[in-house]
Motif scaffolding. Structure first.
Motif, PDB file in Angstrom:
ATOM      1  N   PHE A 100       9.563 -54.109   8.871  1.00 22.89           N
ATOM      2  CA  PHE A 100      10.247 -54.835   7.803  1.00 22.89           C
ATOM      3  C   PHE A 100       9.909 -54.361   6.398  1.00 22.89           C
ATOM      4  O   PHE A 100      10.218 -55.032   5.421  1.00 22.89           O
ATOM      5  N   ILE A 101       9.279 -53.213   6.301  1.00 22.79           N
ATOM      6  CA  ILE A 101       9.139 -52.602   4.985  1.00 22.79           C
ATOM      7  C   ILE A 101       9.814 -51.231   5.027  1.00 22.79           C
ATOM      8  O   ILE A 101      10.076 -50.699   6.109  1.00 22.79           O
ATOM      9  N   SER A 102      10.131 -50.702   3.870  1.00 23.92           N
ATOM     10  CA  SER A 102      10.893 -49.447   3.811  1.00 23.92           C
ATOM     11  C   SER A 102      10.052 -48.278   4.309  1.00 23.92           C
ATOM     12  O   SER A 102       8.824 -48.364   4.410  1.00 23.92           O
ATOM     13  N   ALA A 103      10.747 -47.175   4.577  1.00 23.16           N
ATOM     14  CA  ALA A 103      10.065 -45.951   5.006  1.00 23.16           C
ATOM     15  C   ALA A 103       9.054 -45.552   3.935  1.00 23.16           C
ATOM     16  O   ALA A 103       7.923 -45.175   4.236  1.00 23.16           O
ATOM     17  N   LYS A 104       9.457 -45.674   2.678  1.00 25.88           N
ATOM     18  CA  LYS A 104       8.572 -45.292   1.586  1.00 25.88           C
ATOM     19  C   LYS A 104       7.315 -46.170   1.538  1.00 25.88           C
ATOM     20  O   LYS A 104       6.202 -45.676   1.389  1.00 25.88           O
TER      21      LYS A 104
END
Ligand SMILES: Nc1ncnc2c1ncn2[C@@H]1O[C@H](COP(=O)(O)OP(=O)(O)O)[C@@H](O)[C@H]1O
Ligand SMILES: [Mg+2]
Length: 333
Positions: A100-104
């Motif tokens: 649930f967090i971005s790839a970055k």
């Protein structure tokens, strides 16, 4: 520098046993090898051969039952934290990221586990993303990435700490051809330009052929051959014999009895009414005997030709069977 300084990974008679309900399973039966700085070293073998066990021991996730191993001169058993400081590891089979967090954000998180200073971390993330074709997808939540992009992010993560040695377990498994190719190009670049050692466990022979400087072929916990892909292919001598025969059949066991035949694999195509049989032979006379035996068995040879040896045939030549047959047979030796 002495020659020894060039050795970045060394395994000495590594053994690993797993307790099971019945007899203990021997995953590794004593393997030894040395990998040099800047090398892409392949560990190639069918499923169950012991590749993952090897990678897990070298990356300090699992202890050997006996034997020892060192990475950048540090012993994996006695100095695991020193080893962890100079390595990284990624597996193609596990998905390694927070959904649930971005790839970055994921890459950022891992950079902070290594204590990388913010500006430097940003720079590395941008650079890795750019080179892995991930830039446009960095802001996407990890779960929303396709398998291919998730794997690109996983590979980026494995390089975030600028490790001296990177262990990759089936890094391109299940990926489309283009994604696999761009990951391989990235790996070659890292090894060649940055002098990083990359150790790659795979059952993909084409992958080994494409990027590995050297390879150890492993089967049932033992190294059965080691060298450059070309050396291994040359060691088989003559090109393999391929026959298309009709009617299609499952077993061609009689070929195993022919003098000079080292092994064979076959696939059948019911639609075309053919079986394709690849035979590893020691010389041309053996190839002719294999053709005669085929005709004598009641099959008609529709076509036959010679083909340059591949790593698959090296394996067949050494154990008498292909990866597929080996896996179907299981590990009950
Ligand atoms: N945790 C475990 N418990 C019992 N047996 C295991 C375990 N891990 C691996 N093995 C066995 O060890 C052998 C080698 O496994 P592995 O290293 O995963 O092979 P590969 O990665 O080449 O497919 C296999 O026979 C496997 O079943
Ligand atoms: Mg494995």
């Amino acid at each position: 520098m002495t020659a020894r300084d060039d050795v970045t990974v060394e395994a000495r008679d590594l053994r690993r046993e797993f307790k099971t309900k019945g007899a203990p399973a021997m995953a590794l039966e004593g393997i030894s090898f040395k990998v040099k700085r800047g090398e892409i070293f392949g560990v190639l073998g069918p499923n169950g051969a012991g590749k993952t066990t090897t990678i897990r021991i070298l990356s300090t996730l699992l202890l050997p039952t006996s034997g020892s191993a060192a990475v950048m001169g540090f012993d994996v058993e006695r100095e695991p934290e020193k080893v962890r400081h100079v390595i990284n590891m990624a597996s193609g089979a596990e998905k390694a990221g927070y959904d649930f967090i971005s790839a970055k954000r994921n890459l950022w998180f891992f950079s902070q586990l290594y204590g990388i200073e913010s500006r430097e971390a940003e720079k590395r993330i941008d650079d890795l993303a750019e080179r892995l074709g991930l830039t446009k997808y960095l802001d996407r939540k990890f779960y929303a990435l396709s398998t291919g992009y998730r794997q690109r992010a996983t590979i980026a993560r494995a390089f975030i700490n600028e490790p001296r040695v990177v262990f990759l377990d089936e890094p391109t498994i299940g990926l489309d051809v283009m994604t696999a190719r761009s990951i391989r190009e990235f790996l070659e670049d890292e090894a060649r330009k940055k002098d990083r050692t990359i150790m790659l466990a795979t059952h993909n022979m084409a992958e080994v052929d494409a990027i590995c400087d050297r390879v150890a072929i492993i089967d049932r916990g033992k190294i059965i051959a080691e060298g450059t892909p070309d050396e291994l292919k040359r060691s088989m001598g003559v090109p393999a014999l391929v026959m298309e025969v009709t009617p299609p059949a499952k077993g061609f066991e009689f070929l195993g009895q022919v003098a000079g035949v080292r092994g064979f694999t076959s696939t059948s195509d019911e639609e075309r009414g053919l079986s394709t049989v690849q035979v590893v032979v020691q010389d041309d006379a053996a190839a002719r005997r294999a053709e005669e035996a085929m005709s004598g068995s009641g099959h008609r040879i529709v076509a036959s030709w010679r083909k340059e040896t591949t790593l698959e045939e090296v394996f067949v030549g050494l154990v008498g069977q292909g990866f597929k047959e080996r896996e179907e047979q299981g590990d009950g030796s």
